[in-house]
Scaffold this motif. Structure first.
Motif, short mmCIF file in Angstrom:
data_model
loop_
_atom_site.label_atom_id
_atom_site.label_comp_id
_atom_site.label_asym_id
_atom_site.label_seq_id
_atom_site.Cartn_x
_atom_site.Cartn_y
_atom_site.Cartn_z
N TYR A 138 -4.31 -2.84 -3.19
CA TYR A 138 -5.60 -2.50 -3.81
C TYR A 138 -6.79 -3.17 -3.11
CZ TYR A 138 -9.18 -1.70 -7.32
OH TYR A 138 -10.33 -1.31 -7.95
N ARG A 139 -6.67 -4.45 -2.81
CA ARG A 139 -7.79 -5.17 -2.18
C ARG A 139 -8.08 -4.67 -0.78
NH1 ARG A 139 -7.11 -11.60 -3.78
NH2 ARG A 139 -7.28 -11.33 -6.07
N LYS A 140 -7.12 -4.02 -0.16
CA LYS A 140 -7.30 -3.51 1.20
C LYS A 140 -7.80 -2.07 1.23
CE LYS A 140 -5.43 -7.40 2.36
NZ LYS A 140 -6.28 -8.52 2.84
N LEU A 141 -7.79 -1.39 0.07
CA LEU A 141 -8.18 0.01 0.03
C LEU A 141 -9.69 0.16 0.09
CD1 LEU A 141 -5.84 1.33 -2.83
CD2 LEU A 141 -5.48 1.53 -0.37
N ASP A 142 -10.16 1.24 0.76
CA ASP A 142 -11.59 1.55 0.70
C ASP A 142 -11.88 2.24 -0.63
OD1 ASP A 142 -10.77 4.23 0.96
OD2 ASP A 142 -11.09 4.23 3.12
N TRP A 161 -0.94 4.36 0.71
CA TRP A 161 -0.12 3.43 1.51
C TRP A 161 -0.65 3.30 2.93
CZ3 TRP A 161 2.97 4.59 5.85
CH2 TRP A 161 3.76 3.52 6.29
N LYS A 162 -0.99 4.42 3.55
CA LYS A 162 -1.47 4.41 4.94
C LYS A 162 -2.80 3.68 5.05
CE LYS A 162 -2.49 7.50 8.82
NZ LYS A 162 -2.57 8.93 9.26
N ASN A 163 -3.72 3.94 4.12
CA ASN A 163 -5.03 3.29 4.16
C ASN A 163 -4.91 1.79 3.94
OD1 ASN A 163 -7.68 2.50 2.24
ND2 ASN A 163 -8.15 3.66 4.08
N GLY A 164 -4.10 1.39 2.96
CA GLY A 164 -3.92 -0.03 2.69
C GLY A 164 -3.27 -0.76 3.85
N LYS A 165 -2.27 -0.13 4.46
CA LYS A 165 -1.57 -0.76 5.58
C LYS A 165 -2.48 -0.89 6.79
CE LYS A 165 2.75 -0.47 8.20
NZ LYS A 165 4.00 0.32 8.42
N LEU A 181 -12.83 5.24 -1.45
CA LEU A 181 -12.26 6.57 -1.63
C LEU A 181 -10.82 6.48 -2.11
CD1 LEU A 181 -12.68 9.67 0.59
CD2 LEU A 181 -10.36 8.94 0.02
N HIS A 182 -10.02 5.63 -1.46
CA HIS A 182 -8.61 5.52 -1.82
C HIS A 182 -8.41 4.76 -3.12
CE1 HIS A 182 -8.35 6.74 2.40
NE2 HIS A 182 -7.17 7.21 2.09
N LYS A 183 -9.35 3.90 -3.48
CA LYS A 183 -9.29 3.28 -4.81
C LYS A 183 -9.49 4.35 -5.88
CE LYS A 183 -10.73 -1.44 -3.67
NZ LYS A 183 -11.81 -2.47 -3.77
N SER A 184 -10.34 5.33 -5.60
CA SER A 184 -10.55 6.42 -6.54
C SER A 184 -9.29 7.26 -6.70
CB SER A 184 -11.71 7.30 -6.08
OG SER A 184 -12.93 6.59 -6.08
N ILE A 185 -8.58 7.48 -5.60
CA ILE A 185 -7.32 8.21 -5.68
C ILE A 185 -6.31 7.42 -6.51
CG2 ILE A 185 -5.35 9.07 -4.33
CD1 ILE A 185 -7.27 9.63 -2.04
N PHE A 186 -6.31 6.10 -6.33
CA PHE A 186 -5.43 5.23 -7.12
C PHE A 186 -5.72 5.37 -8.61
CE2 PHE A 186 -5.27 1.07 -9.30
CZ PHE A 186 -3.89 0.86 -9.30
N PHE A 187 -7.00 5.34 -8.99
CA PHE A 187 -7.36 5.47 -10.41
C PHE A 187 -7.04 6.87 -10.94
CE2 PHE A 187 -10.27 1.80 -9.53
CZ PHE A 187 -9.67 0.93 -10.44
#
Length: 224
Positions: free
Chosen positions: A29-33, A213-217, A35-41
């Protein structure tokens, strides 16, 4: 195993995929931008709606949780519309925004109507999911139009995401158009629709989980 059993198994896999996605999103989560945090939510909301649907089906005497489909549609159209205007679309698209608001009002009306005035399963024919999907398809097409107009798209990640959303919600619309038939049909054909919808959901969720996963990694490796 009968096709009915197979269809039920598929529906049980959906929350498992969502839970996996939420675990992956929580780890990175802390590594996500943003946009990808929004996908997570989005995945979190879909899991909550899924659990709510199963809970209402459990406590209902008629095992009727159909009203949750309208709740699902209302949540989805609001969240995805916000997502597009926040992260993908660069222009205002006033007409499209008006259509989004109209769809939200219409779905809210259907919820009130079927929740309080017409609770008969036989007459259940909402177009909330169709309205929801129609708005999202228009959002995806508007994004494509913007990219075609400026020819400046350097990163293809968002372009691919948009295409996946467009394809998923187009096929999803075809499944939910005959909702009254699917709900009340007794020959077993309806289970092919539900199975098809479950497969579409699993593919869609898998893609979103992969993006998280890809964005966080990638962001984690860049910090090293």
């Amino acid at each position: 195993m009968t096709f009915l059993d197979f269809s039920k198994k598929l529906s049980e896999v959906s929350p498992i995929f969502l839970i996996i996605g939420i675990i992956v999103g929580s780890i990175y989560y802390r590594k996500l931008d943003t946009l990808h945090k929004s996908i997570f939510f989005y995945l979190v909301l879909m899991l909550l709606v899924d659990f709510l649907s199963r809970y209402f089906g459990f406590i209902s005497n008629k095992n009727n949780n159909l009203i949750i489909l309208i709740v699902y549609s209302l949540v989805e159209v609001i969240v995805v519309s916000y997502f597009y205007y926040k992260f993908l679309l660069k222009k205002v698209h006033k007409l499209l925004k008006a259509i989004c608001f109209a769809a939200i009002l219409y779905i809210a009306y259907e919820f009130i109507y079927y929740a309080f005035f017409d609770t008969n399963v036989k007459s259940f024919q909402p177009y909330a999911k169709v309205a929801d999907n129609f708005v999202i398809i228009l959002l995806a097409l508007s994004f494509l139009q913007e990219k075609i107009d400026d020819f400046k798209e350097q990163k293809w990640d968002n372009f691919r995401l948009n295409i996946v959303i467009l394809v998923f919600f187009t096929f999803n619309t075809l499944i939910f158009l005959p909702i009254n038939f699917i709900v009340n049909e007794n020959s077993g054909v309806k289970f092919y629709f539900w199975a098809g919808n479950s497969i579409l959901l699993l593919l869609f969720y898998s893609y979103l989980i992969g993006k998280i996963w890809k964005n966080g990694k990638q962001n984690k490796l860049q910090e090293k």
